[in-house]
Design an enzyme around this catalytic site. Structure first.
Site, PDB file in Angstrom:
ATOM      1  N   GLU A 163     -34.539  14.214  27.083  1.00 36.64           N
ATOM      2  CA  GLU A 163     -34.623  12.741  27.083  1.00 36.64           C
ATOM      3  C   GLU A 163     -35.435  12.178  28.243  1.00 36.64           C
ATOM      4  O   GLU A 163     -34.879  11.677  29.223  1.00 36.64           O
ATOM      5  CB  GLU A 163     -33.209  12.155  27.126  1.00 36.64           C
ATOM      6  CG  GLU A 163     -32.359  12.533  25.948  1.00 36.64           C
ATOM      7  CD  GLU A 163     -31.049  11.736  25.901  1.00 36.64           C
ATOM      8  OE1 GLU A 163     -30.783  10.967  26.825  1.00 36.64           O
ATOM      9  OE2 GLU A 163     -30.308  11.895  24.924  1.00 36.64           O
ATOM     10  N   GLU A 350     -28.379  16.831  20.026  1.00 33.75           N
ATOM     11  CA  GLU A 350     -27.142  16.161  20.447  1.00 33.75           C
ATOM     12  C   GLU A 350     -26.767  15.107  19.415  1.00 33.75           C
ATOM     13  O   GLU A 350     -27.636  14.419  18.865  1.00 33.75           O
ATOM     14  CB  GLU A 350     -27.290  15.425  21.787  1.00 33.75           C
ATOM     15  CG  GLU A 350     -27.367  16.310  22.995  1.00 33.75           C
ATOM     16  CD  GLU A 350     -27.484  15.527  24.300  1.00 33.75           C
ATOM     17  OE1 GLU A 350     -26.941  14.400  24.392  1.00 33.75           O
ATOM     18  OE2 GLU A 350     -28.123  16.055  25.221  1.00 33.75           O
TER      19      GLU A 350
HETATM   20  C1  BGC Z   1     -27.525  12.986  27.342  1.00 32.33           C
HETATM   21  C2  BGC Z   1     -26.218  13.586  27.749  1.00 32.33           C
HETATM   22  C3  BGC Z   1     -25.138  12.522  27.723  1.00 32.33           C
HETATM   23  C4  BGC Z   1     -25.010  11.997  26.300  1.00 32.33           C
HETATM   24  C5  BGC Z   1     -23.951  10.943  26.099  1.00 32.33           C
HETATM   25  C6  BGC Z   1     -27.444  11.996  26.228  1.00 32.33           C
HETATM   26  O1  BGC Z   1     -28.185  10.891  26.609  1.00 32.33           O
HETATM   27  O2  BGC Z   1     -28.482  13.976  27.106  1.00 32.33           O
HETATM   28  O3  BGC Z   1     -26.370  14.169  28.999  1.00 32.33           O
HETATM   29  O4  BGC Z   1     -23.927  12.947  28.229  1.00 32.33           O
HETATM   30  O5  BGC Z   1     -26.227  11.442  25.908  1.00 32.33           O
HETATM   31  O6  BGC Z   1     -24.210   9.820  26.870  1.00 32.33           O
END
Ligand code: BGC
Length: 444
Positions: A163, A350
């Site tokens: 990101e 993610e």
């Molecule tokens: C990030 C994580 C973070 C997650 C939830 C993403 O932006 O890569 O490190 O914990 O979102 O906020």
């Protein structure tokens, strides 16, 4: 709702959020170590010193992953553990740690997916200018060479950056991320350019030293425009918005060029680009990683241009207000990446939801709210597969509750509950459900 046979199911986490041992075995200070210790930057002054103590507990964490049937794990390597001041001498204890970590993962039947950089820039590099200066991506290139040479015999899946918006725009154009200073738009655009360069150099390290079968891509938090309704004009508006909204990040990587639109949008604030940079930035990758939690609704305006809609105050969100619940983003993200950039393959690196879970009287964590959202997201992901979008895998964020940046230890994203007093982990309902999903390769 079956998934393809080879579909990769996993979970994800990142070094600074879970490892702790912030100053152990020669690890240098990261910008997040410094930032979290400065008053007012994190909830209740939380820092990364101990976090989930994964540094000392990885064996039992991997044993639990194995029990839950997790076969792929996206983790990150801490740059300041390998190179305490960012450049120069390698910290052999740091290399030893990741050797032990990776070996243990493999012993537990878990495939490592290594992120080279998840925001923990060595503080001395920030002191020397951070992402504003070209020396930082060049130092990143040397760091990437070091880790790919050290671990490339066992790590076959590499992710260069996590990101980039969060350590460029939100760090140098906003006070929420370190260094937390507001610089000019020109400086912010330069930090983006340097991040792109770092990515390209990371790709080259994998190509040069990754060995047979090594794959590399980036993980991006691309803004996902979701058409307000799925009619041709609103879909066209979303498609146009996707490229424009991500013009400073993925657009140059996936097009291998800064386009006229980039120069039109940035104007006099466009980044300084040195000869040869574009070739490095556009180095071909094997997959495109997307972190998708939410999106924005767009529609075709009267003039045919796309318009972004504001969220009404009562629009549902997770406990973190930024996480508006829009499962369709999981369809439109991969779909638009394919339509606009013809990406070779997409991994959802993610997805998840943050809530302040509390164990009930029986010690169970019945997180139906999280389970419900993740399930809806998977249904939308499945819809993109049905449209022949080449989605290859999905990583649920996160294996366990951890340091959630500015939110400290609130706003838990884990599928396992972390008791920070005892450092015990308790699988939540979502973890038990996800175990079945992975085993059956189907949404249940
Ligand atoms: C990030 C994580 C973070 C997650 C939830 C993403 O932006 O890569 O490190 O914990 O979102 O906020």
């Amino acid at each position: 709702m079956d998934f393809p046979k080879e579909f990769v199911w996993g979970t994800a986490a990142a070094a600074p959020q879970i490892e702790g041992a912030a100053f152990e075995d020669g690890k240098g200070e990261s910008v997040w170590d410094r930032f979290s210790r400065s008053p007012g930057n994190t909830h209740a002054g939380a820092n990364l010193d101990v976090a989930c103590d994964h540094y000392h507990r990885f064996e039992s964490d991997f044993a639990l992953m194995k029990e839950l049937g997790i076969k792929h794990y996206r983790f990150s390597i801490a740059w300041p553990r390998i190179l305490p001041v960012g450049t120069g001498e390698v910290n052999t204890k740091g290399v030893d740690f990741y050797n032990r970590l990776i070996d243990s993962m493999l012993d537990h039947g878990i495939q490592p997916w290594a992120t080279m950089f998840h925001w923990d820039l060595p503080q001395p590099l920030e002191d020397a200018g951070g992402w504003r200066v070209r020396d930082t991506p060049l130092a990143f290139g040397r760091y990437a060479d070091t880790i790919v040479k050290a671990f490339g015999d066992r790590v076959k899946h590499w992710i260069t950056l996590n990101e980039m918006r969060c350590f460029t725009q939100l760090a140098y154009g906003h006070t929420s991320r370190p260094p937390g200073v507001v610089e000019s738009e020109k400086v912010v655009n330069q930090t983006y350019h340097h991040a792109l360069l770092a990515h390209g150099l990371g790709v080259r390290s994998v190509r040069e030293y990754g060995g047979e079968g090594a794959e590399v891509g980036i993980t991006d938090d691309s803004i996902v425009p979701v058409p307000i309704m799925e009619t041709p004009e609103h879909i066209a508006a979303a498609q146009a918005a996707f490229s424009e909204m991500n013009i400073r990040s993925i657009d140059p990587i996936l097009r291998g060029a800064y386009t006229d639109d980039y120069f039109r949008i940035t104007g006099a604030d466009a980044a300084e680009i040195s000869p040869g940079d574009i070739e490095i930035i556009g180095s071909s990758t094997d997959f495109f990683g997307m972190n998708i939690y939410t999106g924005v609704y767009v529609r075709a305006g009267e003039d045919g241009k796309s318009e972004t809609l504001r969220f009404p105050t009562n629009y549902p969100s997770a406990d973190a207000d930024w996480l508006k619940l829009i499962p369709q983003a999981m369809y439109w993200g991969p779909k638009l990446a394919r339509l606009v950039y013809d990406v070779p393959g997409v991994y959802i690196t993610e997805n998840g939801a943050g809530y302040d879970d509390v164990p009930d009287d029986n010690g169970e964590i019945i997180d139906l709210h999280r389970r419900q959202y993740v399930r809806q997201c998977l249904c939308e992901l499945h819809r993109s597969l049905s449209d022949d979008v080449p989605v290859k895998g999905y990583f649920l964020w996160s294996f366990m509750d951890n340091f959630e940046w500015n939110d400290g230890y609130t706003n838990r994203f884990g599928i396992c509950y972390t008791d920070y007093e005892t450092q015990s982990r308790v699988p939540k309902l979502t973890a038990l459900w996800y175990k079945e999903v992975m085993a059956k390769n189907r949404i249940l």
